[in-house]
Design an enzyme around this catalytic site. Structure first.
Site, PDB file in Angstrom:
ATOM      1  N   ARG A 115       8.410  36.084  -6.686  1.00 50.48           N
ATOM      2  CA  ARG A 115       8.944  35.794  -7.839  1.00 50.48           C
ATOM      3  C   ARG A 115       8.774  36.931  -8.811  1.00 50.48           C
ATOM      4  O   ARG A 115       8.559  38.048  -8.742  1.00 50.48           O
ATOM      5  CB  ARG A 115       8.057  34.948  -8.819  1.00 50.48           C
ATOM      6  CG  ARG A 115       6.201  35.775  -8.652  1.00 50.48           C
ATOM      7  CD  ARG A 115       5.297  34.845  -8.712  1.00 50.48           C
ATOM      8  NE  ARG A 115       5.116  34.581 -10.604  1.00 50.48           N
ATOM      9  CZ  ARG A 115       4.102  33.749 -11.155  1.00 50.48           C
ATOM     10  NH1 ARG A 115       3.632  33.360 -10.375  1.00 50.48           N
ATOM     11  NH2 ARG A 115       4.611  33.409 -12.320  1.00 50.48           N
ATOM     12  N   ASP A 155      10.077  37.987 -13.177  1.00 47.68           N
ATOM     13  CA  ASP A 155       9.282  38.224 -14.173  1.00 47.68           C
ATOM     14  C   ASP A 155      10.721  37.560 -15.363  1.00 47.68           C
ATOM     15  O   ASP A 155      11.147  37.556 -14.347  1.00 47.68           O
ATOM     16  CB  ASP A 155       8.829  38.894 -14.449  1.00 47.68           C
ATOM     17  CG  ASP A 155       7.293  38.852 -13.824  1.00 47.68           C
ATOM     18  OD1 ASP A 155       7.020  37.974 -13.952  1.00 47.68           O
ATOM     19  OD2 ASP A 155       6.695  40.118 -14.256  1.00 47.68           O
ATOM     20  N   TYR A 194      12.162  47.843  -5.022  1.00 44.92           N
ATOM     21  CA  TYR A 194      13.093  47.661  -6.350  1.00 44.92           C
ATOM     22  C   TYR A 194      13.674  48.890  -7.328  1.00 44.92           C
ATOM     23  O   TYR A 194      13.563  50.146  -6.325  1.00 44.92           O
ATOM     24  CB  TYR A 194      11.598  46.980  -7.436  1.00 44.92           C
ATOM     25  CG  TYR A 194      11.426  45.845  -7.002  1.00 44.92           C
ATOM     26  CD1 TYR A 194      11.650  45.068  -8.477  1.00 44.92           C
ATOM     27  CD2 TYR A 194       9.873  45.262  -6.527  1.00 44.92           C
ATOM     28  CE1 TYR A 194      10.803  43.291  -7.712  1.00 44.92           C
ATOM     29  CE2 TYR A 194      10.043  44.548  -6.243  1.00 44.92           C
ATOM     30  CZ  TYR A 194      10.354  43.174  -6.641  1.00 44.92           C
ATOM     31  OH  TYR A 194      10.142  41.901  -7.235  1.00 44.92           O
ATOM     32  N   ARG A 242       6.459  47.368 -13.457  1.00 40.66           N
ATOM     33  CA  ARG A 242       6.552  48.204 -14.865  1.00 40.66           C
ATOM     34  C   ARG A 242       6.215  48.883 -15.140  1.00 40.66           C
ATOM     35  O   ARG A 242       5.639  49.793 -16.308  1.00 40.66           O
ATOM     36  CB  ARG A 242       7.289  46.834 -15.403  1.00 40.66           C
ATOM     37  CG  ARG A 242       8.412  46.219 -15.739  1.00 40.66           C
ATOM     38  CD  ARG A 242       8.589  44.477 -15.758  1.00 40.66           C
ATOM     39  NE  ARG A 242       8.129  44.050 -17.033  1.00 40.66           N
ATOM     40  CZ  ARG A 242       8.056  42.910 -17.835  1.00 40.66           C
ATOM     41  NH1 ARG A 242       7.998  41.954 -17.062  1.00 40.66           N
ATOM     42  NH2 ARG A 242       7.710  43.210 -18.860  1.00 40.66           N
TER      43      ARG A 242
END
Length: 255
Positions: free
Chosen positions: A54, A56, A116, A201
């Protein structure tokens, strides 16, 4: 799965700016909702996708996988239908390919690793709006890369995890973590066997503190060992985050 269905993997990319993440949720537009609607219209049957993870609100993906099941009589030559299905999707979502897999293949649980990237730039650029974080200040990139190596030496990432998440463990195995200069910008790449919610993050936000000389490597190690999210840096904005690669044992670069 019923015996009269066939499972497919779908590879897609999306600009996450207009969406409240991947996963369907009430009263908010998501990537999964748009994709499921397009597939259901095209195949004239209810289609429910299950994603590899998932993302965000505002987070992008240059490579994302999901799987779905179709009745076998509707699945003829599906691999050639990509352009037709893309015409039913908004321009911010693009299907790259669809291919048949074994009926027990799972987009989430069979992923070997994910990677990522986080993008940040230092001067105002209208073409990077909502696609990169504008950072106003100086950073010691060498120190940040040393800190990234330190973080990658750990396995417990509780200090970077949101509280009250439904995970059995906060352990991850990071195999790659580094900043690279790209023109007037920085790109942080991180690869691991799994990620916690908001982890990337939070990692970048903590490494920024190192780059600003707010903390050193000793203090970073103390943060890691505290396993307390309150001690780590703030999460950086979602606009700079991209899911860029998902690896599977049964998926090659060109199916």
């Amino acid at each position: 799965m019923k015996l009269d269905t066939q499972r497919y993997f779908i590879e897609l990319a999306y600009n996450g700016t207009p969406y409240h993440g991947w996963q369907i949720q009430p009263n908010a537009m998501t990537v999964q909702e748009c994709l499921d609607k397009a597939l259901s219209v095209f195949f004239r049957q209810p289609v429910i996708t299950l994603g590899c993870g998932r993302t965000d609100t505002g987070v992008h993906a240059t490579q994302f996988f999901a799987h779905f099941d179709l009745l076998t009589e509707s699945a003829f030559a599906i691999e050639q239908k990509v352009n037709s299905i893309n015409s039913l999707l908004p321009y911010t979502i693009a299907i790259k390919r669809i291919f048949r897999v074994e009926n027990d293949a799972h987009a989430r649980f069979h992923a070997l690793s994910r990677a990522y990237q986080y993008h940040l730039h230092f001067h105002k650029d209208p073409f990077k709006l909502d696609r990169s974080w504008l950072y106003k200040g100086n950073l010691d990139v060498e120190a940040m890369n040393e800190a990234a190596k330190l973080i990658a030496s750990y396995t417990d990432f509780s200090c970077f995890s949101k509280s009250n998440t439904q995970t059995f463990t906060n352990n991850c195995k990071i195999t790659e973590a580094h900043f690279d200069r790209v023109d007037d910008a920085l790109v942080f790449t991180i690869r691991a066997d799994r990620f916690l919610r908001n982890m990337v993050r939070a990692v970048v936000g903590t490494l920024i503190r190192v780059g600003k000389k707010e903390i050193d490597l000793v203090e970073l190690a103390q943060i890691m060992e505290s396993k307390d999210r309150r001690n780590a840096g703030q999460s950086v904005p979602a606009c700079g985050l991209y899911l860029v690669r998902v690896d599977y044992p049964f998926v090659t670069a060109d199916v």
